[in-house]
Design a protein around this motif. Sequence first.
Motif, short mmCIF file in Angstrom:
data_model
loop_
_atom_site.label_atom_id
_atom_site.label_comp_id
_atom_site.label_asym_id
_atom_site.label_seq_id
_atom_site.Cartn_x
_atom_site.Cartn_y
_atom_site.Cartn_z
N MET A 164 0.71 -1.13 -0.15
CA MET A 164 0.15 0.08 0.08
C MET A 164 0.89 1.37 0.20
O MET A 164 1.93 1.47 0.49
CB MET A 164 -0.97 -0.06 1.26
N ASP A 165 0.26 2.45 -0.72
CA ASP A 165 0.98 3.67 -0.74
C ASP A 165 -0.14 4.71 -0.74
O ASP A 165 -1.00 4.45 -1.33
CB ASP A 165 2.07 3.80 -1.82
N ARG A 166 0.18 5.94 -0.11
CA ARG A 166 -0.52 7.10 -0.26
C ARG A 166 -2.27 6.61 -0.14
O ARG A 166 -2.67 6.13 1.14
CB ARG A 166 -0.11 7.74 -1.72
N ILE A 295 -5.32 3.33 7.30
CA ILE A 295 -6.58 3.85 7.13
C ILE A 295 -6.65 5.37 7.03
O ILE A 295 -6.79 6.12 6.21
CB ILE A 295 -7.57 3.42 7.92
N ASP A 296 -5.96 5.99 8.22
CA ASP A 296 -6.07 7.28 8.42
C ASP A 296 -5.20 8.15 7.32
O ASP A 296 -5.55 9.10 6.87
CB ASP A 296 -5.52 7.71 9.87
N GLU A 297 -4.03 7.52 7.09
CA GLU A 297 -3.31 8.22 6.10
C GLU A 297 -4.02 8.08 4.55
O GLU A 297 -3.79 8.99 3.75
CB GLU A 297 -1.93 7.57 5.93
N ALA A 298 -4.50 7.14 4.34
CA ALA A 298 -5.21 6.82 2.93
C ALA A 298 -6.24 7.74 2.75
O ALA A 298 -6.65 8.21 1.66
CB ALA A 298 -5.67 5.49 2.76
N TRP A 299 -7.06 8.20 3.80
CA TRP A 299 -8.39 9.00 3.69
C TRP A 299 -7.83 10.56 3.83
O TRP A 299 -8.50 11.41 3.27
CB TRP A 299 -9.29 8.62 5.04
N ASP A 300 -6.76 10.72 4.60
CA ASP A 300 -6.20 11.87 4.83
C ASP A 300 -5.42 12.43 3.47
O ASP A 300 -5.27 13.75 3.39
CB ASP A 300 -5.34 12.20 6.17
N TYR A 301 -4.95 11.56 2.64
CA TYR A 301 -4.09 11.95 1.41
C TYR A 301 -4.82 12.87 0.48
O TYR A 301 -5.88 12.46 0.16
CB TYR A 301 -3.58 10.70 0.91
N GLN A 302 -4.36 13.88 0.32
CA GLN A 302 -4.98 14.86 -0.75
C GLN A 302 -3.93 15.02 -1.78
O GLN A 302 -3.02 15.33 -1.96
CB GLN A 302 -5.12 16.24 -0.23
N ARG A 303 -4.37 14.61 -3.01
CA ARG A 303 -3.75 14.75 -4.31
C ARG A 303 -4.04 16.17 -4.86
O ARG A 303 -4.82 16.88 -5.04
CB ARG A 303 -4.13 13.65 -5.40
N SER A 304 -2.66 16.52 -5.48
CA SER A 304 -2.64 17.62 -6.11
C SER A 304 -2.99 17.54 -7.70
O SER A 304 -2.76 16.53 -8.11
CB SER A 304 -1.08 18.17 -5.88
N PRO A 305 -3.39 18.55 -8.32
CA PRO A 305 -3.52 18.30 -9.82
C PRO A 305 -2.39 17.84 -10.55
O PRO A 305 -2.78 17.08 -11.57
CB PRO A 305 -3.88 19.95 -10.25
N ASP A 306 -1.17 17.86 -10.15
CA ASP A 306 -0.21 17.36 -10.89
C ASP A 306 0.30 15.83 -10.35
O ASP A 306 1.32 15.52 -10.73
CB ASP A 306 1.06 18.11 -11.06
N ASP A 307 -0.72 15.20 -9.42
CA ASP A 307 -0.30 14.07 -9.08
C ASP A 307 -1.54 13.08 -9.18
O ASP A 307 -2.36 12.89 -8.29
CB ASP A 307 -0.13 14.15 -7.46
N PRO A 308 -1.80 13.00 -10.36
CA PRO A 308 -2.93 11.98 -10.68
C PRO A 308 -2.94 10.59 -10.35
O PRO A 308 -1.79 10.04 -10.11
CB PRO A 308 -2.97 12.14 -12.33
N ARG A 309 -3.86 9.90 -9.98
CA ARG A 309 -3.92 8.56 -9.60
C ARG A 309 -3.79 7.86 -10.90
O ARG A 309 -4.51 7.75 -11.58
CB ARG A 309 -5.14 8.19 -8.67
#
Length: 315
Positions: A164-166, A295-309
């Motif tokens: 798992m990551d981000r 769990i907490d880090e996965a839900w708290d993670y906010q992606r920037s526009p230049d960091d698409p999934r």
Amino acid sequence: MRLLVTGATGKVGRALVDRLQGTCEIRALCHNRSLDVDGVESVFGSIADRDAVRQAMAGVTHVVHLATCKETPDEIMDVAVKGLFWLLEEARESPAFERFVLIGGDAAVGHFVYKHPVPVTETQRHTAYEGCYALSKVLEEVMLEQYQIAYGLNSTCLRAPWIMDRDDFRYSLSFGTDQFGGPPWRELVDGDVPEGAVPLALDADGHPLKRNFVHVSDLVEAIAIALEHPAALGQTFNICMDEPVDYQQVADHLASTRGLPAVKVPTPHHSTWLDNAKAKLLLGWKPKYDTERLIDEAWDYQRSPDDPRIVWYPG
């Protein structure tokens, strides 16, 4: 140390390069994607091509083999068998070579497909399930073991579960088309699913499923240790969280912290407990992630526009 990393453009590879950058010379064997990192040398070619592997292995002292395929029968033997074979051949013939680290997977011991009534240790026999991916992980481990026996190759296998990551874990619990990995939750339930709901997976006996995970940063630390630790020589280690993720605990935590509903999802799978005691004892390695932090880090993670999934493969 002059380190060759295969699969360096993937999730674990990039994290490993970042972790080791500036501590050693790093070379990446690249095929479909390039690695644009200052100070890292890239060699381009297929891992199934002996000439490309020979070029990549020239002068190398250590290898971390991450390159793999999923359920792609047309490619998997070229990568998992032929590619690993060429790497091992170059390693055993090189007077400069010191250690080979293979990143294996719990697919080699049946994952959650078969019942494991006791914790799964490194002595568990190989038990591939249907499909070509699990078979490839068995073949990799057996080939490495035989090179240890036949040639005395200095090597280590780190056997990891799902990495798992981000925000990976959040998307692994999605009922939508953006789900990462499996099981395919939406196909296993009837009727509507409440907005924001997460699956409370049930095992084949109807109890909350327990499944093994590891965070990429914990795996990378284990790799960094195994590259030179004397106790890693010739050993296989389970690299995972101290306890498997319990989907009941996941549902309870998300309900209490984020007000998310849960939907029970029957599955044909079996709860397992991958035991990491050997790595903790011999390597002094300890995972930093538990279920709540995952769990907490996965839900708290906010992606920037230049960091698409981007999902290179589904799982």
